[in-house]
Design a protein around this motif. Sequence first.
Motif, mmCIF file in Angstrom:
data_model
loop_
_atom_site.group_PDB
_atom_site.id
_atom_site.type_symbol
_atom_site.label_atom_id
_atom_site.label_comp_id
_atom_site.label_asym_id
_atom_site.label_seq_id
_atom_site.Cartn_x
_atom_site.Cartn_y
_atom_site.Cartn_z
ATOM 1 N N THR A 1 0.843 -1.192 0.000
ATOM 2 C CA THR A 1 0.000 0.000 0.000
ATOM 3 C C THR A 1 0.880 1.243 0.000
ATOM 4 N N TYR A 2 0.502 2.227 -0.764
ATOM 5 C CA TYR A 2 1.346 3.411 -0.909
ATOM 6 C C TYR A 2 1.407 4.274 0.346
ATOM 7 N N ARG B 1 1.553 1.842 -7.178
ATOM 8 C CA ARG B 1 0.170 1.787 -6.702
ATOM 9 C C ARG B 1 -0.390 3.192 -6.491
ATOM 10 N N ARG C 1 -3.677 4.853 -8.464
ATOM 11 C CA ARG C 1 -4.743 4.733 -7.474
ATOM 12 C C ARG C 1 -6.112 5.147 -8.006
ATOM 13 N N HIS D 1 -9.090 -0.693 -12.008
ATOM 14 C CA HIS D 1 -8.237 -1.881 -12.006
ATOM 15 C C HIS D 1 -9.080 -3.121 -12.303
ATOM 16 N N ARG E 1 -4.584 -6.917 -10.911
ATOM 17 C CA ARG E 1 -4.040 -6.516 -9.628
ATOM 18 C C ARG E 1 -3.376 -7.689 -8.925
ATOM 19 N N LYS F 1 -0.012 -8.479 -10.529
ATOM 20 C CA LYS F 1 1.067 -7.576 -10.126
ATOM 21 C C LYS F 1 1.582 -7.919 -8.729
#
Length: 225
Positions: free
Chosen positions: A93-94, A159, A163, A167, A172, A175
Amino acid sequence: MYALKIKTSVMLHIRRNIVLYLLVVFVFIIGVAAGGFTVSSISAEQQVYLADYLREYSSILGSQSRVDRPVIFIKAVLQNVQTAFFIWLFGLTYFSIPLILIVVGVRGFFLGFTVGFLIDSYAFNGLFMALTCVLPQSFVHIPCIALMGVLALQFGIERFKMRKLPHVKHLRFRKVGAYTLKFAAIIPAFFVSSLFEAFVVPVVFKFLFAGGLNVKDFIAFLSNK
């Protein structure tokens, strides 16, 4: 030909992510420096406590006729895999990108503190211990941690950039799967360093610190083997 292809791919990867590598290495160095400075700031009582703990560990090794190397190996593997897991997890998660750098910095802190404490408490014996036990493992740990840190930062940034884009669910997962496989390919390197820790480090502890031996005695012991 295959080796050349791998070398070219590695060089391209580093070139494309040079900023991320510099960032990760910088954070790691800051952690090492912080760990080294922390040694000089702890109280004398704490230094005595740590030194006594190290001597107790050495005396236990010295009193045992057989060191339980499988247990040491498993513990070392689990410690390194735990680091890899948290870096991998924070890269998913970013918004947890800063935590990746914190994990890298903490590993650097432990390295700096360990080397600083050994040298500060045991002088030349401690320096020899750091060179023979800590440094060889670092040649494996540091590149692996740097690579994992860059992969996690790269995935988290990707990501973040995507965002707001729609997607496809299977894309997803694909990746994330590719990202996970890269980490899985790095982890076997930790098995090599863990073998070193299980078979070499106890020997150095046992004959360098247990019984008050010095470096010359230890080298003489090895030369008679």
